[in-house]
Design an enzyme around this catalytic site. Structure first.
Site, PDB file in Angstrom:
ATOM      1  N   LYS A 130     -10.715  10.652  -5.085  1.00  0.00           N
ATOM      2  CA  LYS A 130     -11.599   9.372  -5.706  1.00  0.00           C
ATOM      3  C   LYS A 130     -13.095   9.816  -5.727  1.00  0.00           C
ATOM      4  O   LYS A 130     -13.834   9.339  -6.482  1.00  0.00           O
ATOM      5  CB  LYS A 130     -11.164   8.151  -4.933  1.00  0.00           C
ATOM      6  CG  LYS A 130      -9.722   7.685  -5.436  1.00  0.00           C
ATOM      7  CD  LYS A 130      -9.675   6.102  -5.283  1.00  0.00           C
ATOM      8  CE  LYS A 130      -8.309   5.529  -5.663  1.00  0.00           C
ATOM      9  NZ  LYS A 130      -8.073   4.429  -5.272  1.00  0.00           N
ATOM     10  N   LYS A 213      -2.239  11.367 -11.181  1.00  0.00           N
ATOM     11  CA  LYS A 213      -1.425  10.340 -10.703  1.00  0.00           C
ATOM     12  C   LYS A 213      -1.672   9.286 -11.957  1.00  0.00           C
ATOM     13  O   LYS A 213      -3.107   8.985 -12.161  1.00  0.00           O
ATOM     14  CB  LYS A 213      -1.345   9.926  -9.588  1.00  0.00           C
ATOM     15  CG  LYS A 213      -2.342   8.672  -9.135  1.00  0.00           C
ATOM     16  CD  LYS A 213      -1.999   7.842  -7.796  1.00  0.00           C
ATOM     17  CE  LYS A 213      -3.104   6.989  -7.366  1.00  0.00           C
ATOM     18  NZ  LYS A 213      -2.970   5.916  -6.739  1.00  0.00           N
ATOM     19  N   LYS A 216      -4.595   2.487 -12.551  1.00  0.00           N
ATOM     20  CA  LYS A 216      -5.206   1.476 -13.341  1.00  0.00           C
ATOM     21  C   LYS A 216      -6.591   1.616 -13.447  1.00  0.00           C
ATOM     22  O   LYS A 216      -7.104   1.171 -14.499  1.00  0.00           O
ATOM     23  CB  LYS A 216      -4.982   0.266 -12.895  1.00  0.00           C
ATOM     24  CG  LYS A 216      -4.976  -0.046 -11.306  1.00  0.00           C
ATOM     25  CD  LYS A 216      -4.661  -1.406 -10.780  1.00  0.00           C
ATOM     26  CE  LYS A 216      -4.001  -1.593  -9.502  1.00  0.00           C
ATOM     27  NZ  LYS A 216      -4.727  -0.898  -8.399  1.00  0.00           N
TER      28      LYS A 216
HETATM   29  N1  AQP Z   1       1.113   6.249 -10.053  1.00  0.00           N
HETATM   30  C1  AQP Z   1       1.747   5.800  -9.118  1.00  0.00           C
HETATM   31  N2  AQP Z   1       3.248   6.092  -8.820  1.00  0.00           N
HETATM   32  C2  AQP Z   1       3.785   5.343  -7.890  1.00  0.00           C
HETATM   33  N3  AQP Z   1       3.123   4.526  -6.968  1.00  0.00           N
HETATM   34  C3  AQP Z   1       1.940   4.286  -7.298  1.00  0.00           C
HETATM   35  N4  AQP Z   1       1.132   3.439  -6.870  1.00  0.00           N
HETATM   36  C4  AQP Z   1      -0.432   3.489  -7.361  1.00  0.00           C
HETATM   37  N5  AQP Z   1      -0.165   4.368  -8.245  1.00  0.00           N
HETATM   38  C5  AQP Z   1       1.008   4.826  -8.290  1.00  0.00           C
HETATM   39  C6  AQP Z   1       1.296   2.418  -5.622  1.00  0.00           C
HETATM   40  O1  AQP Z   1       1.016   1.433  -6.169  1.00  0.00           O
HETATM   41  C7  AQP Z   1       0.318   0.212  -4.807  1.00  0.00           C
HETATM   42  C8  AQP Z   1      -0.684  -0.369  -5.163  1.00  0.00           C
HETATM   43  O2  AQP Z   1      -1.820   0.494  -5.223  1.00  0.00           O
HETATM   44  P1  AQP Z   1      -3.327   0.291  -5.105  1.00  0.00           P
HETATM   45  O3  AQP Z   1      -3.601  -0.714  -5.936  1.00  0.00           O
HETATM   46  O4  AQP Z   1      -3.647  -0.300  -3.852  1.00  0.00           O
HETATM   47  O5  AQP Z   1      -4.193   1.433  -5.496  1.00  0.00           O
HETATM   48  P2  AQP Z   1      -3.935   3.010  -5.903  1.00  0.00           P
HETATM   49  O6  AQP Z   1      -2.641   3.302  -5.129  1.00  0.00           O
HETATM   50  O7  AQP Z   1      -5.040   3.827  -5.874  1.00  0.00           O
HETATM   51  O8  AQP Z   1      -3.549   2.621  -7.016  1.00  0.00           O
HETATM   52  P3  AQP Z   1      -4.089   2.872  -8.487  1.00  0.00           P
HETATM   53  O9  AQP Z   1      -3.435   2.134  -9.653  1.00  0.00           O
HETATM   54  O10 AQP Z   1      -4.424   4.285  -8.733  1.00  0.00           O
HETATM   55  O11 AQP Z   1      -5.478   2.009  -8.328  1.00  0.00           O
HETATM   56  P4  AQP Z   1      -6.936   2.644  -8.672  1.00  0.00           P
HETATM   57  O12 AQP Z   1      -7.022   3.128 -10.024  1.00  0.00           O
HETATM   58  O13 AQP Z   1      -7.843   1.505  -8.700  1.00  0.00           O
HETATM   59  O14 AQP Z   1      -7.308   3.646  -7.734  1.00  0.00           O
HETATM   60  C9  AQP Z   1       0.405   1.507  -3.586  1.00  0.00           C
HETATM   61  O15 AQP Z   1       1.505   1.313  -3.019  1.00  0.00           O
HETATM   62  C10 AQP Z   1       0.529   2.927  -4.172  1.00  0.00           C
HETATM   63  O16 AQP Z   1       1.201   3.618  -3.667  1.00  0.00           O
END
Ligand code: AQP
Length: 360
Positions: A130, A213, A216
């Site tokens: 990140k 991965k 969002k």
């Molecule tokens: N690509 C993914 N595949 C499987 N699981 C995923 N999770 C996120 N992306 C994937 C799971 O979603 C939960 C919530 O995630 P989060 O919002 O706390 O943050 P993150 O993991 O950083 O998700 P994003 O969507 O990638 O958010 P941003 O873009 O803001 O960094 C977690 O349980 C995560 O494992």
């Protein structure tokens, strides 16, 4: 270790028998939830509501570790709450709230900042991903994000955490923190956490790059399926999803070294709830066109009702805010006494009279 049950007396949030394992899980309001969030986390959350006492949080404190435009953050928090309810989170039988409304998270995170070691944080791959190349410019919050995550869970003495595969390392760190706290202060206070990482889509990858991965906050909307995407957008994104020129293999072993194909087949298997081998038995040997069409159809059937329900819930934002505030009160009733006890163990004097504070 002390509890698999969130054993703090009198703190069951919803009349659930205290013998049910307590689950905590969070999601950032950093955008509309994606298919990755859904398959990696939310769908499991909904299922785990049976047989567990669940505390689900929209983790806005985590979200601001990278810049969020304030008005947008408020909107996204409501959108996330609506999406979670639309997916099937039951905010009456369980707890749903926004993290910043329960002060115990930040209070315990500070203690954990002082327990965790810099060397532990230096190993966290999510920070490296990140922060990107310019680490010096990343916020200090992004660096200590895993300590806040440990606090989120341990403030409730939760022992089970459903997450996507990307969070495995953070949960290991949370256990290291719990153990070091217990060891340093000679107590058996924080329980060990057990991750729940399930299914063929525990890690859903970007539609544009099968090695990254799905997120969002990815700048490219084409990289992800949002839970609110209309059917034509879903169909277009899948049609345009990156693939390779080879036909689909007939056996799972043939997906080796083909990250985009593996990702799309994994998504299909997860949605249809069949093994990857069964998907390949049907589509192996063919090009991607028919498979992509079937995948788009499957996605639209699954996500269409969720998008419609999200829109319906969002039509009454005041009711949604009230629901989150009620959830926050119930969450604080569990977390405040646990964090107050942690503060007492650390050696802080009792808090101000009249406020939920540390026992004397
Ligand atoms: N690509 C993914 N595949 C499987 N699981 C995923 N999770 C996120 N992306 C994937 C799971 O979603 C939960 C919530 O995630 P989060 O919002 O706390 O943050 P993150 O993991 O950083 O998700 P994003 O969507 O990638 O958010 P941003 O873009 O803001 O960094 C977690 O349980 C995560 O494992």
């Amino acid at each position: 270790m002390s509890s698999d049950t969130g054993s703090t007396p009198g703190t069951s949030p919803s009349g659930n028998p205290a013998s049910r394992p307590r689950i905590f899980s969070g999601i950032q309001p950093s955008g509309v939830p994606t298919l990755g969030n859904y398959l990696g986390a939310l769908r499991n959350w909904v299922r785990l509501q049976e047989g567990h006492e669940c505390i689900f949080s929209i983790v806005d404190l985590h979200a601001i570790t990278v810049w969020q435009e304030p008005e947008r953050l408020r909107t996204q928090t409501l959108e996330m709450a609506a999406s979670l309810l639309a997916c099937g989170i039951d905010a009456e039988r369980h707890i749903l709230f926004h993290q910043s409304a329960v002060r115990a998270h930040a209070q315990l995170a500070w203690i954990f900042n002082c327990v965790a070691r810099i060397g532990w944080l230096n190993r966290m791959t999510q920070f490296k991903d990140k922060a990107g190349k310019d680490r010096e410019a990343a916020s200090a919050g992004l660096y200590v994000y895993p300590n806040l995550m440990a606090a989120d869970i341990l403030a409730y003495h939760a022992t089970r955490v459903p997450v996507g595969d990307d969070q495995r390392q953070h949960l290991e760190l949370a256990n290291d923190i719990a153990q070091k706290f217990n060891h340093d202060y000679g107590v058996d206070f924080f329980p060990l956490i057990e991750p729940i990482i399930e299914g063929p889509a525990a890690r859903v990858m970007s539609l544009r790059d099968g090695t990254k991965k799905m997120s969002k906050s990815d700048p490219s909307d084409q990289s992800r399926i949002n839970l609110t995407d209309p059917p034509d957008v879903i169909a277009l994104k899948i049609r345009r999803a990156k693939t390779d020129p080879e036909p689909l293999p007939s056996e799972p072993g043939g997906l080796e070294g083909r990250p985009e194909a593996r990702n799309l087949v994994g998504i299909y298997a997860a949605l249809a709830e069949i093994p990857v081998a069964a998907v390949l038995a049907q589509y192996g040997g063919q090009g991607f066109a028919a498979f992509k069409e079937a995948l788009a159809e499957l996605l639209i059937t699954h996500l269409g009702p969720i998008a419609a329900e999200t829109r319906r819930i969002l039509a009454d934002p005041a009711a949604l805010i009230a629901l989150l505030q009620r959830g926050a009160e119930r969450a604080a009733a569990i977390a405040d006494p646990i964090v107050a006890e942690a503060e007492r163990i650390v050696g802080f004097l009792p808090g101000r009279a009249g406020l939920p504070g540390r026992p004397g």
